[in-house]
Design an enzyme around this catalytic site. Structure first.
Site, PDB file in Angstrom:
ATOM      1  N   HIS A 119      11.242  -4.478 -30.790  1.00 23.85           N
ATOM      2  CA  HIS A 119      11.962  -4.119 -29.566  1.00 23.85           C
ATOM      3  C   HIS A 119      13.357  -4.746 -29.541  1.00 23.85           C
ATOM      4  O   HIS A 119      13.512  -5.934 -29.259  1.00 23.85           O
ATOM      5  CB  HIS A 119      11.135  -4.557 -28.342  1.00 23.85           C
ATOM      6  CG  HIS A 119      11.730  -4.152 -27.050  1.00 23.85           C
ATOM      7  ND1 HIS A 119      11.668  -4.917 -25.906  1.00 23.85           N
ATOM      8  CD2 HIS A 119      12.435  -3.045 -26.692  1.00 23.85           C
ATOM      9  CE1 HIS A 119      12.297  -4.305 -24.928  1.00 23.85           C
ATOM     10  NE2 HIS A 119      12.768  -3.165 -25.379  1.00 23.85           N
TER      11      HIS A 119
ATOM     12  N   GLU B 179      12.121  -8.520 -29.792  1.00 26.19           N
ATOM     13  CA  GLU B 179      10.715  -8.865 -29.551  1.00 26.19           C
ATOM     14  C   GLU B 179       9.866  -8.157 -30.614  1.00 26.19           C
ATOM     15  O   GLU B 179       9.929  -6.932 -30.730  1.00 26.19           O
ATOM     16  CB  GLU B 179      10.277  -8.404 -28.160  1.00 26.19           C
ATOM     17  CG  GLU B 179      10.935  -9.193 -27.033  1.00 26.19           C
ATOM     18  CD  GLU B 179      10.549  -8.679 -25.637  1.00 26.19           C
ATOM     19  OE1 GLU B 179      10.424  -9.498 -24.725  1.00 26.19           O
ATOM     20  OE2 GLU B 179      10.380  -7.448 -25.459  1.00 26.19           O
TER      21      GLU B 179
ATOM     22  N   SER C 136       9.903   0.100 -24.872  1.00 29.84           N
ATOM     23  CA  SER C 136      10.185  -1.012 -23.969  1.00 29.84           C
ATOM     24  C   SER C 136       8.922  -1.527 -23.291  1.00 29.84           C
ATOM     25  O   SER C 136       8.920  -2.660 -22.790  1.00 29.84           O
ATOM     26  CB  SER C 136      11.148  -0.550 -22.877  1.00 29.84           C
ATOM     27  OG  SER C 136      12.325  -0.041 -23.440  1.00 29.84           O
TER      28      SER C 136
ATOM     29  N   ASN D 131      11.023  -7.432 -20.301  1.00 34.69           N
ATOM     30  CA  ASN D 131      10.952  -6.411 -19.253  1.00 34.69           C
ATOM     31  C   ASN D 131       9.886  -6.720 -18.206  1.00 34.69           C
ATOM     32  O   ASN D 131      10.033  -6.329 -17.042  1.00 34.69           O
ATOM     33  CB  ASN D 131      10.738  -5.029 -19.865  1.00 34.69           C
ATOM     34  CG  ASN D 131      12.002  -4.520 -20.526  1.00 34.69           C
ATOM     35  OD1 ASN D 131      13.102  -4.971 -20.194  1.00 34.69           O
ATOM     36  ND2 ASN D 131      11.878  -3.607 -21.470  1.00 34.69           N
TER      37      ASN D 131
HETATM   38  N1  LIG Z   1      17.986   1.996 -22.986  1.00 35.30           N
HETATM   39  C1  LIG Z   1      17.645   0.736 -23.198  1.00 35.30           C
HETATM   40  O1  LIG Z   1      18.244  -0.191 -22.643  1.00 35.30           O
HETATM   41  C2  LIG Z   1      16.511   0.422 -24.146  1.00 35.30           C
HETATM   42  C3  LIG Z   1      16.397  -0.882 -24.630  1.00 35.30           C
HETATM   43  C4  LIG Z   1      15.367  -1.173 -25.543  1.00 35.30           C
HETATM   44  C5  LIG Z   1      14.467  -0.182 -25.922  1.00 35.30           C
HETATM   45  N2  LIG Z   1      14.605   1.072 -25.396  1.00 35.30           N
HETATM   46  C6  LIG Z   1      13.645   2.090 -25.836  1.00 35.30           C
HETATM   47  O2  LIG Z   1      14.262   2.869 -26.867  1.00 35.30           O
HETATM   48  C7  LIG Z   1      13.709   4.212 -26.831  1.00 35.30           C
HETATM   49  C8  LIG Z   1      14.845   5.201 -26.720  1.00 35.30           C
HETATM   50  O3  LIG Z   1      15.579   4.906 -25.553  1.00 35.30           O
HETATM   51  P1  LIG Z   1      17.144   5.255 -25.416  1.00 35.30           P
HETATM   52  O4  LIG Z   1      17.674   4.385 -24.336  1.00 35.30           O
HETATM   53  O5  LIG Z   1      17.804   5.270 -26.755  1.00 35.30           O
HETATM   54  O6  LIG Z   1      17.023   6.751 -24.828  1.00 35.30           O
HETATM   55  P2  LIG Z   1      18.022   7.978 -24.916  1.00 35.30           P
HETATM   56  O7  LIG Z   1      17.718   8.832 -23.734  1.00 35.30           O
HETATM   57  O8  LIG Z   1      19.431   7.517 -25.136  1.00 35.30           O
HETATM   58  O9  LIG Z   1      17.537   8.708 -26.273  1.00 35.30           O
HETATM   59  C9  LIG Z   1      16.275   9.274 -26.408  1.00 35.30           C
HETATM   60  C10 LIG Z   1      16.199  10.050 -27.715  1.00 35.30           C
HETATM   61  O10 LIG Z   1      14.899  10.695 -27.771  1.00 35.30           O
HETATM   62  C11 LIG Z   1      15.092  12.031 -28.169  1.00 35.30           C
HETATM   63  N3  LIG Z   1      13.998  12.838 -27.626  1.00 35.30           N
HETATM   64  C12 LIG Z   1      13.825  13.277 -26.367  1.00 35.30           C
HETATM   65  N4  LIG Z   1      12.700  14.000 -26.258  1.00 35.30           N
HETATM   66  C13 LIG Z   1      12.157  14.010 -27.499  1.00 35.30           C
HETATM   67  C14 LIG Z   1      11.005  14.620 -28.053  1.00 35.30           C
HETATM   68  N5  LIG Z   1      10.179  15.349 -27.279  1.00 35.30           N
HETATM   69  N6  LIG Z   1      10.747  14.423 -29.377  1.00 35.30           N
HETATM   70  C15 LIG Z   1      11.589  13.676 -30.144  1.00 35.30           C
HETATM   71  N7  LIG Z   1      12.705  13.092 -29.682  1.00 35.30           N
HETATM   72  C16 LIG Z   1      12.982  13.260 -28.383  1.00 35.30           C
HETATM   73  C17 LIG Z   1      16.447  12.430 -27.570  1.00 35.30           C
HETATM   74  O11 LIG Z   1      16.969  13.559 -28.268  1.00 35.30           O
HETATM   75  C18 LIG Z   1      17.248  11.161 -27.832  1.00 35.30           C
HETATM   76  O12 LIG Z   1      17.743  11.155 -29.164  1.00 35.30           O
HETATM   77  C19 LIG Z   1      12.717   4.254 -25.667  1.00 35.30           C
HETATM   78  O13 LIG Z   1      11.431   3.995 -26.147  1.00 35.30           O
HETATM   79  C20 LIG Z   1      13.212   3.091 -24.787  1.00 35.30           C
HETATM   80  O14 LIG Z   1      12.202   2.562 -23.972  1.00 35.30           O
HETATM   81  C21 LIG Z   1      15.613   1.419 -24.539  1.00 35.30           C
END
Ligand SMILES: NC(=O)c1ccc[n+]([C@@H]2O[C@H](COP(=O)([O-])OP(=O)(O)OC[C@H]3O[C@@H](n4cnc5c(N)ncnc54)[C@H](O)[C@@H]3O)[C@@H](O)[C@H]2O)c1
Length: 283
Positions: free
Chosen positions: A140, A152, A119, A190
């Site tokens: 993104h 994005e 993000s 963001n």
């Molecule tokens: N939540 C949102 O609204 C959103 C929107 C767009 C992008 N993102 C981005 O997407 C990515 C994931 O976010 P999310 O919301 O799915 O988070 P989440 O907390 O739902 O999932 C995170 C994932 O990462 C894994 N993880 C945790 N520690 C780890 C490690 N040390 N090594 C490997 N895997 C590991 C977890 O097991 C889980 O599967 C981030 O980069 C976030 O910034 C999030």
């Protein structure tokens, strides 16, 4: 060189959503989670989501079956070796992502594109962990990925035009609307959204108005589909905190300095919808 086989790393909110989008659009998808049980659970959740769409008449049964047949789940990163594009969507932590890019660089075929769904974090730092920085960019997606139109495409200084063209074609095939943005913390959305969300927390902390009135005001006054606290809970408070920390690190703008309440709620494990409690209670 159209992208046919897509690897998704990370089984959280976003990894699952992106997998659904890519598989429905006709790509072969390899889902990788650190544990096989979680990877299998993602496929089960995908099946449930597709079944709901069939029940509502939005998806043919044959399309559901074809989508599921294109998805495999694994705990072994090496199974991503022959993917044309790998999108990582693991926790928003630069060290974790850098390590993952290093591993993917060794495992994935030479012409594969390696992308991050970060993000806010600097894509260039992930690119420089590889021997193919010209084939690294940000892709993104927004939350929930199946419903949100925007993607994005983030271009670090090193990305080649060919990489960006191939990724743009992939995003088009997924039925999403791509925008191009340089590799600066927060990209477009963001960078504009998070000062607003952070200031909503400040307003709550300062007792200017309560949670419900702030959410009601922004829905009724700006025609937003949800207020700032409902949105923070949807994004995840840990992810929101990581986004604000990265924005503040880059720009040193006080509007990006995370409000203490947000940090305390993350320390308490109140992460929003995914933990069952955030600004609202989902239990
Ligand atoms: N939540 C949102 O609204 C959103 C929107 C767009 C992008 N993102 C981005 O997407 C990515 C994931 O976010 P999310 O919301 O799915 O988070 P989440 O907390 O739902 O999932 C995170 C994932 O990462 C894994 N993880 C945790 N520690 C780890 C490690 N040390 N090594 C490997 N895997 C590991 C977890 O097991 C889980 O599967 C981030 O980069 C976030 O910034 C999030």
């Amino acid at each position: 060189m159209t992208i046919k086989r897509v690897g998704i790393v990370g089984s959280g909110i976003m990894g699952s959503g992106i997998a659904e989008v890519a598989a429905k659009a006709g790509h072969e998808v390899v889902l990788r989670s650190r544990q096989q049980a979680t990877a299998d659970a993602m496929v089960a959740a995908l099946e449930k989501s597709l079944n709901r769409q069939v029940d509502k008449g939005r998806l043919e049964e044959a399309d559901r079956d074809a989508t599921l047949s294109r998805v495999t789940a694994t705990s072994n990163l090496h199974e991503l070796a022959d993917c044309d594009l790998v999108i990582e969507s693991v926790v928003e932590d630069l060290d974790v992502k850098k390590e993952l890019f290093k591993e993917l660089n060794h495992i994935c075929k030479d012409d594969a594109i390696l992308a991050t769904n970060t993000s806010t974090l600097p894509v260039i730092e992930m690119a420089m962990e590889t021997h193919r920085p010209e084939q690294v960019c940000g892709v993104h997606f927004f939350n929930p990925a199946p419903a949100m139109a925007l993607v994005e495409i983030v271009t670090p200084l090193t990305a080649s035009e060919e990489t960006i063209d191939r990724v743009r074609e992939f995003v088009d095939i997924c039925g999403k609307s791509p925008v191009l943005v340089k590799d600066r913390a927060g990209f477009i959305v963001n960078a504009l959204l998070f000062p607003y969300l952070n200031n909503a927390v400040r307003m709550l902390e300062n007792g200017i108005a309560n949670r419900d009135d702030i959410d009601t005001a922004m829905k009724g006054g700006c025609n937003f589909p949800m207020g700032p606290f409902a949105l923070l809970d949807l994004v995840g408070l840990d992810t929101s905190l990581a986004i604000l920390d990265a924005l503040y690190d880059e720009f040193r703008d006080p509007n990006f300095a995370p409000q203490p309440l947000l940090r305390r709620m993350v320390s308490a494990g109140n992460l929003g919808r995914k933990s069952g409690v955030g600004f609202y209670d989902y239990s």
